[in-house]
Write an enzyme that holds these catalytic residues in place. Structure first.
Site, PDB file in Angstrom:
ATOM      1  N   TYR A  24       5.683  -9.428   7.716  1.00 53.58           N
ATOM      2  CA  TYR A  24       5.183  -7.962   7.885  1.00 53.58           C
ATOM      3  C   TYR A  24       5.571  -7.701   9.283  1.00 53.58           C
ATOM      4  O   TYR A  24       5.725  -8.462  10.226  1.00 53.58           O
ATOM      5  CB  TYR A  24       3.890  -8.057   7.924  1.00 53.58           C
ATOM      6  CG  TYR A  24       3.396  -8.034   6.484  1.00 53.58           C
ATOM      7  CD1 TYR A  24       3.046  -7.200   5.733  1.00 53.58           C
ATOM      8  CD2 TYR A  24       2.910  -9.168   5.993  1.00 53.58           C
ATOM      9  CE1 TYR A  24       2.623  -7.251   4.299  1.00 53.58           C
ATOM     10  CE2 TYR A  24       2.386  -9.571   4.701  1.00 53.58           C
ATOM     11  CZ  TYR A  24       2.314  -8.587   3.840  1.00 53.58           C
ATOM     12  OH  TYR A  24       1.750  -8.746   2.482  1.00 53.58           O
ATOM     13  N   ASP A  61       1.034  -1.178  -0.167  1.00 52.84           N
ATOM     14  CA  ASP A  61       0.106  -0.099  -0.028  1.00 52.84           C
ATOM     15  C   ASP A  61       0.846   1.275  -0.080  1.00 52.84           C
ATOM     16  O   ASP A  61       2.009   1.063   0.218  1.00 52.84           O
ATOM     17  CB  ASP A  61      -0.818   0.133   1.202  1.00 52.84           C
ATOM     18  CG  ASP A  61      -2.023  -1.204   1.069  1.00 52.84           C
ATOM     19  OD1 ASP A  61      -2.424  -1.592   0.171  1.00 52.84           O
ATOM     20  OD2 ASP A  61      -2.655  -1.221   2.016  1.00 52.84           O
ATOM     21  N   TYR A 117      -4.156  -9.608   3.400  1.00 58.69           N
ATOM     22  CA  TYR A 117      -4.445  -8.161   3.722  1.00 58.69           C
ATOM     23  C   TYR A 117      -4.328  -8.112   5.300  1.00 58.69           C
ATOM     24  O   TYR A 117      -5.088  -8.469   6.033  1.00 58.69           O
ATOM     25  CB  TYR A 117      -6.023  -7.673   3.364  1.00 58.69           C
ATOM     26  CG  TYR A 117      -6.166  -7.649   2.031  1.00 58.69           C
ATOM     27  CD1 TYR A 117      -5.660  -6.442   1.079  1.00 58.69           C
ATOM     28  CD2 TYR A 117      -6.721  -8.653   1.369  1.00 58.69           C
ATOM     29  CE1 TYR A 117      -5.841  -6.423  -0.299  1.00 58.69           C
ATOM     30  CE2 TYR A 117      -7.009  -8.576  -0.284  1.00 58.69           C
ATOM     31  CZ  TYR A 117      -6.598  -7.352  -0.939  1.00 58.69           C
ATOM     32  OH  TYR A 117      -6.821  -7.343  -2.282  1.00 58.69           O
TER      33      TYR A 117
END
Length: 478
Positions: free
Chosen positions: A362, A298, A435
């Site tokens: 992440y 993003d 996501y």
């Protein structure tokens, strides 16, 4: 193998074009093969005619001493008809270019006179199939034109492609007629022109992945170049938040330029793609570029760690070779994006990066609405090990993604650090395509389970960084 000479009765094919119909038989040139086959047929016809004339003479002698004149007369007429057929075949072979048999053909002067008075459009070319495209001067004109067209481009390998006019395609289909021994006129022209360009340039013919494909219509000498792309692959790090991976058109003007975008046509001032591509486009003098990443982060997410694999495609480059290191250094000066592990790639690298399943690691900065204890965080980490997630397409991307429920896995989670009583950082190793922001806040129940659900507290992902994009699905968390 049976040779069908009947096509010569309809079309006066030159030696080369007739020989091409049997290109996969005798290992020689099409010209020599065609000439040899015609000569063999001419000899056969001459022998047949000699035999027929002998039979006719014998009948004449028999006729003088026979009482059954009617039957002899009928046989004589059949032989005369057969002689006329053979003579016509021999004449057609002569008209197709086998002038060596002039003495075998009757009424040769009459034939020549007929050819001279033929309609100008019909006699312009000696052969209706090739129309003299293999004439030495014609080939040389085309080769010189190719050299001129390619002079502005750097290349090592090339491939000749032939474009045939519609009428020639139709004629070729009729002439070849599913003959398995034939080759197309395109194959012969490609071969001959390829050899000429090799001799004049010392370049190499490459059938699989040429630098340039040279498309030629040999009938009107029209040439088009297909300059194949070059591909540079590597990995990038996005060091700051607030820039997209690729160029975005302004939402208001769709790239045309307006007051809202300050007439740039862009939604954001720059992108990862633009920062990386600019020095490469200058160096390779490309017409356009395309950026292919192994997924995307993003706009507000950084790409850290070992970087995200990417392929930069430079379209229609005039330069094909450049030192990649100075270009890498120029990109890295931006302070926004860094690239490394650069090397030249191939087109299939795009498919690999797009289709290969890349697991990711992440770092998620989680903020809870209510205070949370260390024990609660530790329990959360335990619950998230090897956890299967059912994730419906997030609301924020539902306008451009199909509304599906995707099953993704979280393989490992660890606590990176506790920031305060409401905030902490999780290190998450999971499937690509999960996501993470929705994994944290739950997206109003569209992601099950979520951190918010497991803690029974309202949580958001305040910051997110991609730490690693793993190359292989079986790769363990590092």
């Amino acid at each position: 193998m049976t040779i069908d000479y009947s096509i010569l009765n309809k079309y006066s094919l030159c030696h080369r074009c007739f020989g091409r119909l049997y290109a996969k038989s005798l290992h020689t040139t099409n010209y020599e093969r065609g000439r040899a086959l015609k000569m063999a047929k001419a000899i056969e016809l001459e022998l047949n005619l000699a035999n027929l004339y002998n039979l006719l003479n014998g009948l004449n002698e028999l006729n003088e001493n026979s009482n059954d004149i009617g039957e002899i007369k009928e046989t004589e007429e059949d032989i005369i008809k057969e002689i006329e057929i053979k003579k016509e075949e021999l004449k057609n072979i002569y008209k197709s270019g086998l002038i060596e048999i002039t003495n075998m053909v009757e009424n040769i002067e009459e034939i020549k006179e007929t050819e001279e008075t033929t309609n100008e459009n019909e006699k312009k070319y000696s052969c209706p199939y090739c129309r003299d495209i293999f004439d030495k001067n014609h080939l040389n004109d085309i080769s010189e034109k190719i050299l001129k067209f390619t002079s502005n481009y750097e290349f090592d390998t090339f491939l000749i492609g032939t474009v045939l006019p519609k009428k020639i395609k139709e004629l070729e289909k009729e002439i070849i007629n599913d003959n398995p021994m034939a080759e197309s006129i395109k194959q012969e022209f490609n071969r001959m022109m390829g050899k000429m360009i090799v001799e004049k340039t010392n370049k190499v013919v490459e059938k699989t992945n040429p630098d340039i494909v040279i498309m030629v219509n040999p009938y009107n000498k029209r040439i088009e170049l297909q300059i194949n792309s070059i591909f540079i692959k590597g990995r990038y790090n996005k060091l700051i938040r607030g820039i997209p991976q690729s160029h975005w058109h302004c939402r208001s003007c769709r790239g045309k330029g307006c007051e809202k975008c300050d007439w740039t046509g862009k939604q954001y001032p720059t992108s990862v793609e633009e920062i990386i591509a600019e020095p490469f486009m200058k160096a390779f003098k490309g017409k356009e570029e395309a950026f292919h990443g192994a997924g995307r982060e993003d706009i507000d997410v950084r790409m850290l760690g070992n970087g995200r694999p990417f392929v930069l495609q430079i379209k229609e480059p005039k330069i094909r070779k450049a030192d990649l290191k100075p270009l890498m250094e120029e990109v890295n000066k931006s302070g926004k994006v860094e690239i490394h592990n650069l090397e030249y790639g191939v087109r299939k690298d795009i498919i690999f990066f797009k289709n290969e399943a890349h697991r990711k690691t992440y770092l998620a900065h989680v903020e809870c609405e209510d205070e949370i204890t260390e024990d609660e965080i530790k329990q959360l980490v335990e619950q998230m090990q090897n956890l299967t997630i059912n994730q419906r397409t997030p609301q924020r991307v539902s306008h451009r993604r199909a509304d599906l429920i995707r099953v993704r896995n979280v393989y490992a989670v660890s606590l990176n650090k506790i920031i305060n009583s409401k905030e902490f950082e999780l290190k998450i190793y999971c499937d690509g395509g999960l996501y993470i922001k929705e994994l944290i806040h739950g997206d109003e129940g569209r992601t099950i389970p979520s951190v918010s659900e497991l803690l029974n507290k309202k949580c958001i992902c305040k910051f997110l960084d991609v730490w690693d994009v793993h190359d292989f699905e079986h790769e363990e968390e590092q």
